[in-house]
Design a protein around this motif. Structure first.
Motif, PDB file in Angstrom:
ATOM      1  N   SER A  50      25.939  12.809   4.256  1.00 18.39           N
ATOM      2  CA  SER A  50      26.976  12.119   3.390  1.00 18.39           C
ATOM      3  C   SER A  50      27.970  11.088   4.211  1.00 18.39           C
ATOM      4  N   ASN A  52      30.540   9.585   3.443  1.00 26.46           N
ATOM      5  CA  ASN A  52      31.776   9.497   2.565  1.00 26.46           C
ATOM      6  C   ASN A  52      32.966   9.480   3.626  1.00 26.46           C
ATOM      7  N   VAL A  53      33.775   8.372   3.659  1.00 29.34           N
ATOM      8  CA  VAL A  53      34.777   8.251   4.780  1.00 29.34           C
ATOM      9  C   VAL A  53      36.061   7.923   3.966  1.00 29.34           C
ATOM     10  N   PHE A  54      36.070   7.598   2.791  1.00 25.70           N
ATOM     11  CA  PHE A  54      37.231   7.405   2.357  1.00 25.70           C
ATOM     12  C   PHE A  54      37.606   8.702   1.385  1.00 25.70           C
ATOM     13  N   ALA A  55      38.796   9.357   1.618  1.00 23.45           N
ATOM     14  CA  ALA A  55      39.336  10.474   0.839  1.00 23.45           C
ATOM     15  C   ALA A  55      39.874  10.058  -0.588  1.00 23.45           C
ATOM     16  N   SER A  56      40.151   8.907  -0.788  1.00 24.63           N
ATOM     17  CA  SER A  56      40.485   8.171  -1.889  1.00 24.63           C
ATOM     18  C   SER A  56      40.542   6.507  -1.596  1.00 24.63           C
ATOM     19  N   LEU A  80      29.390   6.397  -2.721  1.00 26.43           N
ATOM     20  CA  LEU A  80      28.709   6.895  -1.716  1.00 26.43           C
ATOM     21  C   LEU A  80      29.840   7.090  -0.532  1.00 26.43           C
ATOM     22  N   LEU A  83      34.910   5.925  -2.568  1.00 26.43           N
ATOM     23  CA  LEU A  83      35.765   5.021  -3.471  1.00 26.43           C
ATOM     24  C   LEU A  83      35.504   5.212  -4.867  1.00 26.43           C
ATOM     25  N   ILE A 380      32.416   4.745  14.057  1.00 22.33           N
ATOM     26  CA  ILE A 380      32.587   5.778  13.025  1.00 22.33           C
ATOM     27  C   ILE A 380      31.044   6.070  12.358  1.00 22.33           C
ATOM     28  N   SER A 383      30.254   9.153  14.464  1.00 24.16           N
ATOM     29  CA  SER A 383      31.190  10.476  14.275  1.00 24.16           C
ATOM     30  C   SER A 383      30.744  10.836  12.740  1.00 24.16           C
TER      31      SER A 383
ATOM     32  N   SER B  56      28.764  13.215  -3.287  1.00 26.74           N
ATOM     33  CA  SER B  56      28.740  12.180  -4.380  1.00 26.74           C
ATOM     34  C   SER B  56      27.697  11.996  -4.933  1.00 26.74           C
TER      35      SER B  56
ATOM     36  N   ASN C  79      43.686   8.630  -8.705  1.00 26.59           N
ATOM     37  CA  ASN C  79      42.733   8.512  -7.819  1.00 26.59           C
ATOM     38  C   ASN C  79      43.262   9.269  -6.642  1.00 26.59           C
ATOM     39  N   ILE C 391      43.406   9.743   5.017  1.00 27.80           N
ATOM     40  CA  ILE C 391      42.640   8.782   3.816  1.00 27.80           C
ATOM     41  C   ILE C 391      41.348   8.369   4.447  1.00 27.80           C
ATOM     42  N   ASP C 393      38.206   9.593   6.734  1.00 33.51           N
ATOM     43  CA  ASP C 393      37.659  10.964   7.356  1.00 33.51           C
ATOM     44  C   ASP C 393      36.595  10.649   8.157  1.00 33.51           C
TER      45      ASP C 393
END
Lengths: 394, 394, 394
Positions: A50, A52-56, A80, A83, A380, A383, B56, C79, C391, C393
Motif C-alpha cells: 500500500s 497510502n501516504v496521506f493520513a487524511s 489508494l 485521500l 518517499i 520509504s 484501501s 475526514n 498527516i 505517513d
C-alpha cells in the motif's frame, strides 16, 4: 522495465511543478518519472503493497462533462493514496453567476491535496479554466490562506488528456517490452466513423503531442475537414523532428494503416464543428445546436468506410498491429449499427484495451505524488517500499 | 450464541464463492458462517474493536432503485472494513446504450473489492444482471485485467433480498436465544394492505426460501391473486420437507396469525401485476402504467382488512408473537390513512424492528469478508481479534 | 492565544451535551473550549499533526439547502477525524411522506458518529427538525438500538449558524491577538443591499447572539422592516448587559459604521418576508412566491445605498475596520451590478475573508470531538499530541 525506484532517481525532477495540465508543459524527464512512478504503484498493487501516504485530506473533483472511466480512476487513485473525494456539484452548490474562481478554489482547498478537473466541452475554455484554478490555489498558498498547495490535475480539457495519453504510453511500454522499444515504432492515430458528433479532440491531440517525444513515428489520418487544433499539430511536427522520428498527416485510413505497429482508430469532431459548437453552447442556442448536429452527422456519414475492419487490420505490420482505444468504442453491431470498429477486431483486442485502461489510476496517483512532493518523490517511494505496509491488514 | 470465532471454524466454507446473490445458492454451512461472522462483527462494534482489514480499496455501488436503509448499510459495512464507496450514477456516466456489462464492470474494478447492486424493479432482470456482472468480474480477473476478483453482493433483486432475510434471521436468533431455538417456531409471512402498488416480491420470497432451512414452520398468507414467483414457492416447499418443518399457503390473514410465534405482515405486488408492470416499463408505456396502477390499487383496496391490528395480534401464540418488518412500514394514521399495521402495534415493537434493521451492515460486511477470503476467513477473524485494534484511536 | 491544550482543561465541560444546535444553548466555558479545540486542530494541521481518532465511522449529512463552503467544511472536518460522509439525498431515498424522523434517524445511525444538518429555508422548521433528530438519536441510544450516540451538528438553521459565528469569532481572536482583546471592540452587523431576496437570518442572528457574550459592543443596523427574530434580538440585549457590553439597533448604515472596529455588512430577508415565504413554500404557492419575490426585491431596491463602500469604510475606527463576510458576497460590478460591497473594499480584505472561512472545518471538528467525548476531550487531545501521528505517513 520502467518500474524501478532507482530509475526514478535518475530523472531531473526540478521544475515538475504543482500541477499537471498538459504533457507539453513537462520535460521528457518529468514524463519518464511519471511513468516510472505509475508502474511502481501498479506493481506494488499486484503485490499488495500500500502506498497510502496521506493520513487524511480531500481530493476535490470538478466534472463538467460525463465520465465513468476517468472518474473511477481518479477515485481509485486518490483512495489508494489515502485521500477522500469531495465532489463539487456546480448545480447543487451556491456557485452563482459571478462567484470568482479565486474564491471557489480557496474555499474548497483548506484541507485539500488535489483538484481533478474534467472540462472538455468548450474549445478555448477547459485549459484556461484549469490555469485559473491553479493560479487561485497558488495565490491562496502564498498568502497563507492555505496550509498546503493543492495540485491541479487535468482529467481532460479541450487541448490535452494527459492521464489518457500517459496510460496509453505505459501500456505500449509494457506491451513492447520497454519504453526504449517504442523508438521507431509506427503508430497510426486515425479518425473513425461514429454515429455521434462533438467528441473532444483531446485524445488524438494528446497522442500526437506525446508519442513523438518517445521516438514513435506518428501517422495522423483524417478525412478532409477533421483537422485538430492547428497549434497542436504544429507542435507535434516540431517534436518529431527533435526526436528524429517521422510525422505525417494522411486523408486515407486504409493507406495510413499500412505497416503500422499500433493503430488508434477513434472518432472526433472537426475543429471547425467544435468552434461552432462552442459558440452555440455559449449562446444557449438550442436550435442552432440541433442544426449543427444534423449537418455534422450527415458529414460524418460520408466517411462510414473509415472503420477499423478485419480487412484493413491485415494491412498493418504482419497483420498484427496492436489495436488501441480510450473506450468506450462505438462497436458496429454492438453499441451502434455502424461505428469505429468491427466487433471481431474489438473482441480480439478486448483484453488489451481493458488493460490499457487499467493504467489510468496509477498514472493519476503518480501525478499526485510528483506534484505534491516534487524532487522528494524518489525518497518517499523508497520509504514506502521499506515500510511494506500491506493493502490487507490482518 | 452464534458469535464465536471457534464456531465459524466448524462450518464447511468450501464453495462459498466470490459472490452473494441468493441464499439458495449457498449451503446451510455457508449461511451459518455468514450469520456467525456478522454477529462477531456486531459484538466487536459494541466493544469498540475495529475489523478494518483493507488499507484501501473501492466498494462500487449500483442502485437502480431508491434505497435508504440498504444504501446506508452498504456504506456502513464497507467503511467498517476500510473501503470507500464509489457510486455508479448511470445517468451521469458515459454508459451509453450498448456499452457492454463486460466493459463497464472491468472499468470499475481495477482497485475494487466489492460491487453492491440493487436492481429489483423488473421481473427477470435483476438477478440476471448480477450474474452478468459476476461473470464479467470473473473474466477480468482470470484474464489478468484485474489484480483481484471483486465480490458481487445482491442488495435486492427481483428474486431475493439476502441481506434483508439474513438480518431478519440473525435478529430472530438473538431474540429467541439462538439459531437452534428457531426450530419448530411458527412464522407467518403475510401480505398486508398498502395504498401503493408495485412493491418488490423479494422480501417475502427471501423469507420463505430461507427460514424453512433453519427448521422454522412457515405460513405464507395472501389474498387470491397475490402469489409469488412459482419456482420460489416450490423451492420453499421442498426445503421445508428436507428440514422436517411445515409449509402452508393460506388466503386468510386472521387464520394465518393463529398460534404464530413470529408475524411478518408486509405488502407486495402480485406476480401477475409485476409481470405486466415489467412489460410496460420496458415499453416506456406511461399510460399503460397509470392504468395498471389504478387497477392494482383498486384490487389492493378490496383487502383493506389485511392489516396487522392489535386484535389479530391477540390470536398469535399467547398474544405475544414477534412483529417483524423490513421497514419502512405503511402505518395506519401515520404514514398513510390505512396501511399494513396499526400504529399501536408498530409502536409496541418499534425497538424490535429498529434492532432488526441494525444487523444489515454486519451481514453485508460478513458477506464481503467471506466472498473475499473464503476458507481463510476464520483465520483472519482470529487475527483481527488478537490485534484488538480499537475503533477509537488515541 | 486560545490554542493550548492546558487552557482547554480549565473550562467546565460538564453539560456540553451530545449536540451543537445553537451557541445560546452553551455556556461561555463550552464556547471557549470549542474555540480552543478548533485552534489546536488548526495549529496541528499547519504542523502536519493528524488528529484522526476514528478508525471508521460515518458522518451523515442532510442538506436541505444549497451549500458549498459549509458542505466542504463538514467533509474536511469529518475526514480529518477519520469519518466518511454519507449523504442523505431525500429525493433519492425512500423517505416517503410520513416516514417518521424517529425511524429515519435510527436507520442512519447504526455506525454513525455525527449527523450534520443544514435546514434554513423555513422559519420555525430548521431548529425544530434538528431537535427532533437529536431526540431520535437519544432514544435509539438509550434503547440499545444504537451502540453510540451520534452528535447532531447545526450546519445552519432558521435561528442560528453556529459553525459560522464561531469561525468568525475565532478569526477575530486571531486577528486582534486573543479573545480577551475583543472586549470593548465595536462590531457593526449591518444589513446591506443585494439583488436577491430570501437570504436566511441566521448569520446576523448568530453574530448578535454570540459576540456580546465575549464583551464585544454590537451595533445592529438595518432599514425599517428588516428586523430579525424578536426573541433573538431580545436575547442579545440581555446578554450584552450581563457582559457589560453595549448593544444598539440603528436604521442608518453610515452612522452605524462610525467608530467601528469590525464591520459585517450582509444582506438578509426581513423577518416578515421570511414568515410569508415560509407559508407560501409550505403551500407550494408558486404564484404567491413569485409575487412576494417581486415585492421584496422592489423593497430591497429602495435601500441600494446600504452598500459597503470605500467612503463609509473611512468612517470606521481610523478608517481601518476589519471587513467581514460569510461569503459569497454580492460584489458590485463582479457578481452583480450593485450589491453588498464595492469591489475595491472586497479585494482589500480578500485575504482576511478567505482566512475567516478557513476556520470552519476546525470549528466543526472541535464540535464533533466535544459532543462525542465531552469532559474526556482534553485528555484525548493530549494523547493525540503525544502520539504525534503525521498527516503524511512515510
Amino acid at each position: 522495465m520502467v518500474n524501478s525506484i532507482n530509475i526514478i532517481k535518475k530523472f531531473d525532477l526540478s521544475g515538475y511543478g504543482h500541477d499537471f495540465l498538459r504533457t507539453w508543459d513537462k520535460s521528457v524527464d518529468h514524463l519518464n518519472a511519471t511513468l516510472a512512478t505509475a508502474q511502481t504503484l501498479r506493481d506494488w498493487h499486484a503485490k499488495g503493497i500500500s502506498p497510502n501516504v496521506f493520513a487524511s485530506g480531500l481530493a476535490v473533483s470538478i466534472f463538467r462533462d460525463k465520465s465513468t472511466r476517468t472518474k473511477y480512476s481518479y477515485s481509485a487513485a486518490t483512495n489508494l493514496l489515502g485521500l477522500e473525494i469531495e465532489d463539487l456539484d456546480e448545480k447543487k452548490s451556491q456557485i452563482a453567476h459571478g462567484e470568482t474562481v479565486m474564491e471557489t478554489v480557496n474555499m474548497l482547498s483548506f484541507l485539500t491535496r488535489v483538484i481533478g478537473i474534467r472540462d472538455d466541452i468548450f474549445l478555448g475554455v477547459g485549459h484556461k479554466y484549469m490555469k485559473d484554478v491553479a493560479h487561485a490555489a497558488e495565490w491562496g498558498f502564498k498568502n497563507g490562506v492555505l496550509d498546503q498547495r493543492p495540485s491541479v490535475i487535468n482529467l481532460q480539457c479541450d487541448e490535452d488528456h494527459p492521464t489518457q495519453s500517459l496510460s496509453d504510453l505505459l501500456h505500449l511500454a509494457n506491451y513492447f517490452g520497454g519504453l526504449d522499444k517504442l523508438r521507431g515504432k509506427n503508430l497510426t492515430m486515425s479518425w473513425a466513423y461514429s454515429p455521434s458528433y462533438g467528441k473532444p479532440l483531446s485524445v488524438p491531440q494528446g497522442i500526437i503531442a506525446l508519442l513523438p517525444r518517445f521516438g514513435v513515428n506518428v501517422t495522423l489520418a483524417y478525412p478532409k475537414g477533421y483537422s485538430l487544433i492547428p497549434e497542436i499539430e504544429s507542435y507535434a511536427k516540431r517534436e518529431t523532428k527533435k526526436a528524429n522520428a517521422s510525422f505525417r498527416i494522411m486523408d486515407n485510413m486504409q493507406e495510413a494503416f499500412v505497416g503500422a505497429d499500433i493503430v488508434y482508430p477513434k472518432s472526433w469532431a472537426s475543429y471547425a464543428v467544435m468552434e461552432q459548437r462552442t459558440k452555440l453552447l455559449k449562446d444557449n442556442d438550442e436550435k442552432g445546436l440541433a442544426a449543427l448536429e444534423k449537418t455534422a452527422l450527415v458529414q460524418n456519414a460520408k466517411h462510414k468506410n473509415w472503420t477499423c475492419s478485419e480487412k484493413i487490420m491485415k494491412q498493418t505490420k504482419s497483420g498484427k498491429a496492436l489495436y488501441m482505444h480510450c473506450l468506450p468504442a462505438d462497436i458496429s453491431g454492438v453499441s451502434c449499427k455502424e461505428g469505429e470498429v468491427e466487433e471481431s477486431v474489438f473482441e480480439a483486442y478486448k483484453k488489451q484495451t481493458y488493460t490499457q485502461a487499467g493504467y489510468k489510476p496509477y498514472i493519476i496517483a503518480a501525478m499526485i505524488l510528483l506534484t505534491q512532493f516534487g524532487e522528494q518523490t524518489p525518497k518517499i517511494l523508497r520509504s514506502i517500499n521499506q515500510r511494506k505496509k500491506s493493502i490487507l491488514d490482518f
